[in-house]
Design a protein around this motif. Structure first.
Motif, PDB file in Angstrom:
ATOM      1  N   PRO A  94       2.856 104.772 102.105  1.00  0.00           N
ATOM      2  CA  PRO A  94       3.644 105.459 103.133  1.00  0.00           C
ATOM      3  C   PRO A  94       5.120 105.516 102.710  1.00  0.00           C
ATOM      4  CG  PRO A  94       2.300 103.723 104.100  1.00  0.00           C
ATOM      5  CD  PRO A  94       2.230 103.555 102.617  1.00  0.00           C
ATOM      6  N   PHE A  95       5.802 106.578 103.108  1.00  0.00           N
ATOM      7  CA  PHE A  95       7.219 106.725 102.790  1.00  0.00           C
ATOM      8  C   PHE A  95       7.895 107.539 103.884  1.00  0.00           C
ATOM      9  CE2 PHE A  95       5.020 110.294 100.912  1.00  0.00           C
ATOM     10  CZ  PHE A  95       5.828 111.382 101.206  1.00  0.00           C
ATOM     11  N   THR A  96       9.203 107.479 103.898  1.00  0.00           N
ATOM     12  CA  THR A  96       9.977 108.312 104.810  1.00  0.00           C
ATOM     13  C   THR A  96      10.705 109.347 103.961  1.00  0.00           C
ATOM     14  OG1 THR A  96      11.866 106.831 104.692  1.00  0.00           O
ATOM     15  CG2 THR A  96      10.315 106.447 106.476  1.00  0.00           C
ATOM     16  N   SER A  97      11.071 110.438 104.587  1.00  0.00           N
ATOM     17  CA  SER A  97      11.779 111.492 103.873  1.00  0.00           C
ATOM     18  C   SER A  97      12.923 111.987 104.735  1.00  0.00           C
ATOM     19  CB  SER A  97      10.810 112.636 103.553  1.00  0.00           C
ATOM     20  OG  SER A  97      11.452 113.637 102.822  1.00  0.00           O
ATOM     21  N   THR A  98      14.125 111.951 104.169  1.00  0.00           N
ATOM     22  CA  THR A  98      15.310 112.460 104.837  1.00  0.00           C
ATOM     23  C   THR A  98      16.013 113.401 103.871  1.00  0.00           C
ATOM     24  OG1 THR A  98      15.531 110.320 105.961  1.00  0.00           O
ATOM     25  CG2 THR A  98      17.425 111.800 106.052  1.00  0.00           C
ATOM     26  N   ASN A  99      16.237 114.636 104.315  1.00  0.00           N
ATOM     27  CA  ASN A  99      16.878 115.644 103.451  1.00  0.00           C
ATOM     28  C   ASN A  99      16.163 115.767 102.108  1.00  0.00           C
ATOM     29  OD1 ASN A  99      18.828 116.091 105.445  1.00  0.00           O
ATOM     30  ND2 ASN A  99      20.148 114.485 104.615  1.00  0.00           N
ATOM     31  N   ASN A 100      14.844 115.782 102.149  1.00  0.00           N
ATOM     32  CA  ASN A 100      14.000 115.900 100.956  1.00  0.00           C
ATOM     33  C   ASN A 100      14.143 114.737  99.976  1.00  0.00           C
ATOM     34  OD1 ASN A 100      12.686 118.254 101.702  1.00  0.00           O
ATOM     35  ND2 ASN A 100      14.318 119.544 100.863  1.00  0.00           N
ATOM     36  N   VAL A 101      14.660 113.607 100.432  1.00  0.00           N
ATOM     37  CA  VAL A 101      14.734 112.411  99.606  1.00  0.00           C
ATOM     38  C   VAL A 101      13.728 111.405 100.160  1.00  0.00           C
ATOM     39  CG1 VAL A 101      16.171 110.512  98.794  1.00  0.00           C
ATOM     40  CG2 VAL A 101      17.159 112.800  99.026  1.00  0.00           C
ATOM     41  N   LYS A 102      12.776 111.041  99.326  1.00  0.00           N
ATOM     42  CA  LYS A 102      11.746 110.087  99.739  1.00  0.00           C
ATOM     43  C   LYS A 102      12.242 108.668  99.538  1.00  0.00           C
ATOM     44  CE  LYS A 102       8.239 113.248  98.164  1.00  0.00           C
ATOM     45  NZ  LYS A 102       7.346 113.536  97.052  1.00  0.00           N
ATOM     46  N   ARG A 103      11.731 107.772 100.400  1.00  0.00           N
ATOM     47  CA  ARG A 103      12.119 106.367 100.316  1.00  0.00           C
ATOM     48  C   ARG A 103      11.006 105.518 100.916  1.00  0.00           C
ATOM     49  NH1 ARG A 103      15.664 102.519  99.900  1.00  0.00           N
ATOM     50  NH2 ARG A 103      16.217 101.102 101.538  1.00  0.00           N
ATOM     51  N   ILE A 104      10.724 104.398 100.271  1.00  0.00           N
ATOM     52  CA  ILE A 104       9.786 103.417 100.802  1.00  0.00           C
ATOM     53  C   ILE A 104      10.630 102.329 101.454  1.00  0.00           C
ATOM     54  CG2 ILE A 104       7.979 101.750 100.251  1.00  0.00           C
ATOM     55  CD1 ILE A 104       7.419 103.500  97.715  1.00  0.00           C
ATOM     56  N   ARG A 154      10.958  99.028 104.572  1.00  0.00           N
ATOM     57  CA  ARG A 154      10.236  97.809 104.956  1.00  0.00           C
ATOM     58  C   ARG A 154       9.020  98.134 105.827  1.00  0.00           C
ATOM     59  NH1 ARG A 154       9.309  93.789 102.475  1.00  0.00           N
ATOM     60  NH2 ARG A 154      11.467  93.645 101.890  1.00  0.00           N
ATOM     61  N   ASP A 155       9.173  99.049 106.800  1.00  0.00           N
ATOM     62  CA  ASP A 155       8.034  99.420 107.653  1.00  0.00           C
ATOM     63  C   ASP A 155       6.916 100.037 106.822  1.00  0.00           C
ATOM     64  OD1 ASP A 155       9.275  98.484 109.948  1.00  0.00           O
ATOM     65  OD2 ASP A 155      10.096 100.450 110.484  1.00  0.00           O
ATOM     66  N   ASN A 156       7.289 100.908 105.861  1.00  0.00           N
ATOM     67  CA  ASN A 156       6.284 101.516 104.985  1.00  0.00           C
ATOM     68  C   ASN A 156       5.559 100.457 104.166  1.00  0.00           C
ATOM     69  OD1 ASN A 156       8.798 103.980 104.295  1.00  0.00           O
ATOM     70  ND2 ASN A 156       7.155 104.191 105.773  1.00  0.00           N
ATOM     71  N   THR A 157       6.329  99.499 103.667  1.00  0.00           N
ATOM     72  CA  THR A 157       5.756  98.412 102.878  1.00  0.00           C
ATOM     73  C   THR A 157       4.761  97.605 103.707  1.00  0.00           C
ATOM     74  OG1 THR A 157       7.742  98.252 101.532  1.00  0.00           O
ATOM     75  CG2 THR A 157       6.319  96.326 101.566  1.00  0.00           C
ATOM     76  N   ASN A 158       5.134  97.258 104.920  1.00  0.00           N
ATOM     77  CA  ASN A 158       4.248  96.481 105.789  1.00  0.00           C
ATOM     78  C   ASN A 158       2.970  97.253 106.104  1.00  0.00           C
ATOM     79  OD1 ASN A 158       6.005  94.310 105.824  1.00  0.00           O
ATOM     80  ND2 ASN A 158       7.042  94.989 107.680  1.00  0.00           N
ATOM     81  N   LYS A 204      10.309  95.405  93.080  1.00  0.00           N
ATOM     82  CA  LYS A 204       9.378  96.479  92.743  1.00  0.00           C
ATOM     83  C   LYS A 204       9.663  97.709  93.611  1.00  0.00           C
ATOM     84  CE  LYS A 204       6.998  93.532  90.137  1.00  0.00           C
ATOM     85  NZ  LYS A 204       6.002  92.635  90.625  1.00  0.00           N
ATOM     86  N   ILE A 205       9.926  97.475  94.898  1.00  0.00           N
ATOM     87  CA  ILE A 205      10.248  98.590  95.803  1.00  0.00           C
ATOM     88  C   ILE A 205      11.485  99.328  95.290  1.00  0.00           C
ATOM     89  CG2 ILE A 205      10.943  99.220  98.156  1.00  0.00           C
ATOM     90  CD1 ILE A 205       8.044  98.344  97.933  1.00  0.00           C
ATOM     91  N   ARG A 206      12.481  98.588  94.802  1.00  0.00           N
ATOM     92  CA  ARG A 206      13.676  99.252  94.250  1.00  0.00           C
ATOM     93  C   ARG A 206      13.295 100.157  93.079  1.00  0.00           C
ATOM     94  NH1 ARG A 206      16.064  94.448  95.749  1.00  0.00           N
ATOM     95  NH2 ARG A 206      15.834  93.402  93.751  1.00  0.00           N
ATOM     96  N   ARG A 207      12.399  99.685  92.226  1.00  0.00           N
ATOM     97  CA  ARG A 207      11.957 100.512  91.088  1.00  0.00           C
ATOM     98  C   ARG A 207      11.225 101.772  91.578  1.00  0.00           C
ATOM     99  NH1 ARG A 207      10.397  97.533  85.752  1.00  0.00           N
ATOM    100  NH2 ARG A 207      12.165  96.150  85.576  1.00  0.00           N
ATOM    101  N   TYR A 208      10.320 101.585  92.535  1.00  0.00           N
ATOM    102  CA  TYR A 208       9.587 102.741  93.056  1.00  0.00           C
ATOM    103  C   TYR A 208      10.560 103.741  93.674  1.00  0.00           C
ATOM    104  CZ  TYR A 208       5.836  99.158  93.032  1.00  0.00           C
ATOM    105  OH  TYR A 208       4.968  98.156  92.703  1.00  0.00           O
ATOM    106  N   ASN A 209      11.536 103.230  94.422  1.00  0.00           N
ATOM    107  CA  ASN A 209      12.505 104.115  95.070  1.00  0.00           C
ATOM    108  C   ASN A 209      13.396 104.825  94.054  1.00  0.00           C
ATOM    109  OD1 ASN A 209      11.771 104.027  97.792  1.00  0.00           O
ATOM    110  ND2 ASN A 209      12.863 102.106  98.108  1.00  0.00           N
TER     111      ASN A 209
END
Length: 169
Positions: A13-23, A25-29, A78-83
């Motif tokens: 799961p990820f969030t997207s703001t202004n076409n920028v995706k981000r994982i 804490r909620d997505n991680t959980n 790891k989340i930082r790398r994915y992001n």
């Protein structure tokens, strides 16, 4: 011999703001809850963070889990790398493949997991030279003509084909 199984990729799961995706804490959980539901959260093995596009999958990070997948695949570092991959505007949906011991086993020998991680990093590098972890991905400094590596094109010789058959390459 430890036999690992490939698990169907699980969407992250990820969030997207202004076409920028981000994982976040909620997505991680949410993702970690999915691992519990799949019954693989405590297993040891390897995982590959990929982006799924219409053309298939592009590997971006290979990791190993010697304590348990749930403890290691979604650590803050790891989340930082994915992001980083997601922030660079790469197209695709983030997913994770898992290579884990069969149905009844959770554990695998650490040295076996280490060997598999090296193999997967090298294979991932062959597919995507921009993969984030390249510590085991250097190009080989040798090749066997007609058998391994990139040693030219054309028809291989009979002895090369026989050699490959002998080693099941």
């Amino acid at each position: 011999m430890t036999v690992f199984e490939v698990y169907e990729p699980i969407e992250i799961p990820f969030t997207s703001t202004n076409n920028v995706k981000r994982i976040n804490r909620d997505n991680t959980n949410e993702f970690l809850r999915n691992l519990v539901e799949e019954g693989i959260d405590k297993k040891q093995g390897c995982y590959i963070f990929c982006l799924r596009t219409g053309r298939g999958y592009s590997p971006w990070y290979v990791g190993k889990a010697t304590k348990g997948i749930h403890q290691e695949c979604m650590q803050d570092g790891k989340i930082r790398r994915y992001n980083e991959v997601l922030h660079d505007g790469k197209k695709g949906t983030p997913v994770m493949f898992f290579l884990l011991p069969g149905q009844r086993k959770n554990k695998a020998p650490t040295n076996t997991i280490n060997e598999m991680e090296k193999f997967l990093i090298k294979a991932g590098y062959e597919r995507n030279k921009d993969i984030m972890n390249t510590h085991h991905a250097k190009d080989d400094t040798w090749t066997i003509k007609g058998v391994s590596g990139k040693s030219g094109s054309g028809q291989s010789k009979k002895e090369e084909r026989d050699f490959k058959t002998m080693l099941k390459l």
